[in-house]
Design a protein around this motif. Structure first.
Motif, PDB file in Angstrom:
ATOM      1  N   LEU A   4     -23.612  12.139  -3.986  1.00  0.00           N
ATOM      2  CA  LEU A   4     -24.332  11.100  -4.723  1.00  0.00           C
ATOM      3  C   LEU A   4     -23.372  10.104  -5.353  1.00  0.00           C
ATOM      4  CD1 LEU A   4     -27.081  10.053  -5.721  1.00  0.00           C
ATOM      5  CD2 LEU A   4     -26.851  11.601  -7.676  1.00  0.00           C
ATOM      6  N   TRP A   5     -23.575   8.833  -5.037  1.00  0.00           N
ATOM      7  CA  TRP A   5     -22.784   7.711  -5.551  1.00  0.00           C
ATOM      8  C   TRP A   5     -23.672   6.964  -6.542  1.00  0.00           C
ATOM      9  CZ3 TRP A   5     -17.878   5.883  -4.676  1.00  0.00           C
ATOM     10  CH2 TRP A   5     -17.611   4.547  -4.938  1.00  0.00           C
ATOM     11  N   VAL A   6     -23.260   6.895  -7.814  1.00  0.00           N
ATOM     12  CA  VAL A   6     -24.073   6.250  -8.843  1.00  0.00           C
ATOM     13  C   VAL A   6     -23.370   4.971  -9.287  1.00  0.00           C
ATOM     14  CG1 VAL A   6     -25.335   6.562 -10.990  1.00  0.00           C
ATOM     15  CG2 VAL A   6     -24.772   8.568  -9.588  1.00  0.00           C
ATOM     16  N   ASP A   7     -23.923   3.822  -8.861  1.00  0.00           N
ATOM     17  CA  ASP A   7     -23.302   2.524  -9.114  1.00  0.00           C
ATOM     18  C   ASP A   7     -24.349   1.449  -8.841  1.00  0.00           C
ATOM     19  OD1 ASP A   7     -21.710   0.084  -8.847  1.00  0.00           O
ATOM     20  OD2 ASP A   7     -19.972   1.404  -8.649  1.00  0.00           O
ATOM     21  N   TRP A  18     -26.937   6.583  -2.332  1.00  0.00           N
ATOM     22  CA  TRP A  18     -26.691   5.592  -3.374  1.00  0.00           C
ATOM     23  C   TRP A  18     -27.821   5.578  -4.396  1.00  0.00           C
ATOM     24  CZ3 TRP A  18     -26.110  -0.341  -2.050  1.00  0.00           C
ATOM     25  CH2 TRP A  18     -25.615  -1.033  -3.157  1.00  0.00           C
ATOM     26  N   ALA A  19     -27.491   5.807  -5.666  1.00  0.00           N
ATOM     27  CA  ALA A  19     -28.422   5.636  -6.782  1.00  0.00           C
ATOM     28  C   ALA A  19     -27.928   4.454  -7.605  1.00  0.00           C
ATOM     29  CB  ALA A  19     -28.485   6.888  -7.642  1.00  0.00           C
ATOM     30  N   LYS A  20     -28.808   3.494  -7.887  1.00  0.00           N
ATOM     31  CA  LYS A  20     -28.407   2.274  -8.584  1.00  0.00           C
ATOM     32  C   LYS A  20     -28.740   2.279 -10.072  1.00  0.00           C
ATOM     33  CE  LYS A  20     -28.943  -0.380  -4.366  1.00  0.00           C
ATOM     34  NZ  LYS A  20     -29.651  -1.468  -3.693  1.00  0.00           N
ATOM     35  N   SER A  21     -29.413   3.320 -10.553  1.00  0.00           N
ATOM     36  CA  SER A  21     -29.741   3.421 -11.977  1.00  0.00           C
ATOM     37  C   SER A  21     -29.636   4.879 -12.413  1.00  0.00           C
ATOM     38  CB  SER A  21     -31.159   2.906 -12.240  1.00  0.00           C
ATOM     39  OG  SER A  21     -32.111   3.809 -11.705  1.00  0.00           O
ATOM     40  N   SER A  22     -29.576   5.095 -13.718  1.00  0.00           N
ATOM     41  CA  SER A  22     -29.514   6.471 -14.214  1.00  0.00           C
ATOM     42  C   SER A  22     -30.811   7.210 -13.889  1.00  0.00           C
ATOM     43  CB  SER A  22     -29.214   6.497 -15.710  1.00  0.00           C
ATOM     44  OG  SER A  22     -30.226   5.838 -16.448  1.00  0.00           O
ATOM     45  N   ALA A  23     -31.945   6.539 -14.010  1.00  0.00           N
ATOM     46  CA  ALA A  23     -33.230   7.185 -13.714  1.00  0.00           C
ATOM     47  C   ALA A  23     -33.304   7.600 -12.246  1.00  0.00           C
ATOM     48  CB  ALA A  23     -34.383   6.247 -14.065  1.00  0.00           C
ATOM     49  N   GLU A  24     -32.848   6.738 -11.357  1.00  0.00           N
ATOM     50  CA  GLU A  24     -32.847   7.048  -9.930  1.00  0.00           C
ATOM     51  C   GLU A  24     -31.912   8.232  -9.640  1.00  0.00           C
ATOM     52  OE1 GLU A  24     -32.401   4.693  -5.665  1.00  0.00           O
ATOM     53  OE2 GLU A  24     -31.666   3.728  -7.486  1.00  0.00           O
ATOM     54  N   HIS A  41     -19.662   3.668 -14.652  1.00  0.00           N
ATOM     55  CA  HIS A  41     -20.179   3.889 -16.017  1.00  0.00           C
ATOM     56  C   HIS A  41     -21.303   2.915 -16.323  1.00  0.00           C
ATOM     57  CE1 HIS A  41     -20.415   3.499 -20.421  1.00  0.00           C
ATOM     58  NE2 HIS A  41     -20.242   4.813 -20.374  1.00  0.00           N
ATOM     59  N   ASP A  42     -21.063   1.625 -16.187  1.00  0.00           N
ATOM     60  CA  ASP A  42     -22.030   0.599 -16.532  1.00  0.00           C
ATOM     61  C   ASP A  42     -22.938   0.307 -15.336  1.00  0.00           C
ATOM     62  OD1 ASP A  42     -20.737   0.158 -19.117  1.00  0.00           O
ATOM     63  OD2 ASP A  42     -19.123  -0.708 -17.926  1.00  0.00           O
ATOM     64  N   LEU A  43     -24.252   0.399 -15.572  1.00  0.00           N
ATOM     65  CA  LEU A  43     -25.199   0.228 -14.469  1.00  0.00           C
ATOM     66  C   LEU A  43     -26.079  -1.004 -14.641  1.00  0.00           C
ATOM     67  CD1 LEU A  43     -26.283   3.948 -13.987  1.00  0.00           C
ATOM     68  CD2 LEU A  43     -24.585   2.652 -12.673  1.00  0.00           C
ATOM     69  N   ARG A  67     -16.366  12.914  -9.336  1.00  0.00           N
ATOM     70  CA  ARG A  67     -15.409  11.803  -9.292  1.00  0.00           C
ATOM     71  C   ARG A  67     -15.877  10.716 -10.250  1.00  0.00           C
ATOM     72  NH1 ARG A  67     -14.222  10.830  -2.849  1.00  0.00           N
ATOM     73  NH2 ARG A  67     -13.797  13.007  -2.333  1.00  0.00           N
ATOM     74  N   VAL A  68     -14.947   9.912 -10.717  1.00  0.00           N
ATOM     75  CA  VAL A  68     -15.269   8.771 -11.570  1.00  0.00           C
ATOM     76  C   VAL A  68     -14.590   7.551 -10.964  1.00  0.00           C
ATOM     77  CG1 VAL A  68     -15.047   7.770 -13.873  1.00  0.00           C
ATOM     78  CG2 VAL A  68     -15.473  10.231 -13.621  1.00  0.00           C
ATOM     79  N   HIS A  69     -15.387   6.540 -10.605  1.00  0.00           N
ATOM     80  CA  HIS A  69     -14.822   5.341  -9.985  1.00  0.00           C
ATOM     81  C   HIS A  69     -15.025   4.084 -10.835  1.00  0.00           C
ATOM     82  CE1 HIS A  69     -19.006   5.374  -8.344  1.00  0.00           C
ATOM     83  NE2 HIS A  69     -18.892   4.062  -8.510  1.00  0.00           N
ATOM     84  N   THR A  70     -15.367   4.243 -12.100  1.00  0.00           N
ATOM     85  CA  THR A  70     -15.611   3.100 -12.971  1.00  0.00           C
ATOM     86  C   THR A  70     -14.325   2.357 -13.316  1.00  0.00           C
ATOM     87  OG1 THR A  70     -16.671   2.380 -15.024  1.00  0.00           O
ATOM     88  CG2 THR A  70     -15.433   4.443 -15.127  1.00  0.00           C
ATOM     89  N   ALA A  71     -14.463   1.057 -13.580  1.00  0.00           N
ATOM     90  CA  ALA A  71     -13.343   0.243 -14.043  1.00  0.00           C
ATOM     91  C   ALA A  71     -13.329   0.157 -15.567  1.00  0.00           C
ATOM     92  CB  ALA A  71     -13.432  -1.167 -13.449  1.00  0.00           C
ATOM     93  N   ASN A  72     -14.327   0.723 -16.230  1.00  0.00           N
ATOM     94  CA  ASN A  72     -14.442   0.696 -17.694  1.00  0.00           C
ATOM     95  C   ASN A  72     -13.587   1.814 -18.277  1.00  0.00           C
ATOM     96  OD1 ASN A  72     -15.340   1.379 -20.316  1.00  0.00           O
ATOM     97  ND2 ASN A  72     -17.345   0.472 -19.950  1.00  0.00           N
TER      98      ASN A  72
END
Length: 91
Positions: A4-7, A18-24, A41-43, A67-72
């Motif tokens: 699962l990729w959350v971005d 691909w999930a584009k939101s926290s709810a999804e 991190h930021d969605l 894994r964490v791929h955020t730039a934040n």
């Protein structure tokens, strides 16, 4: 098993769901098991992946690979800290 990729912006790599939101993301996690999860991190707007991490903690449903791929940088620190403390750690 799925990964699962959350971005909200960056498309999932080949072979990832691909999930584009926290709810999804929570809906997908609740419906099935995943071998891995990768967090931005930021969605967008006020949404972040923090609710997803809290859901994983509360339900003890961490996938074996995180894994964490955020730039934040602040978001990265929070996500990795939570995964190390309550989950399998971060790869």
């Amino acid at each position: 098993m799925n990964r699962l990729w959350v971005d909200d912006l960056r498309p999932a790599p080949d072979g990832w769901t691909w999930a584009k939101s926290s709810a999804e993301a929570i809906e997908m996690l609740d419906a099935g098991e995943f071998a891995a999860i990768s967090f931005d991190h930021d969605l967008g707007g006020d949404d972040t992946t923090r609710p997803v991490v809290l859901w994983l903690c509360e339900n003890d449903r961490w996938p074996p690979e995180v894994r964490v791929h955020t730039a934040n940088p602040v978001g990265r620190e929070w996500l990795t800290g939570m995964a190390r403390r309550y989950g399998p750690g971060v790869r």
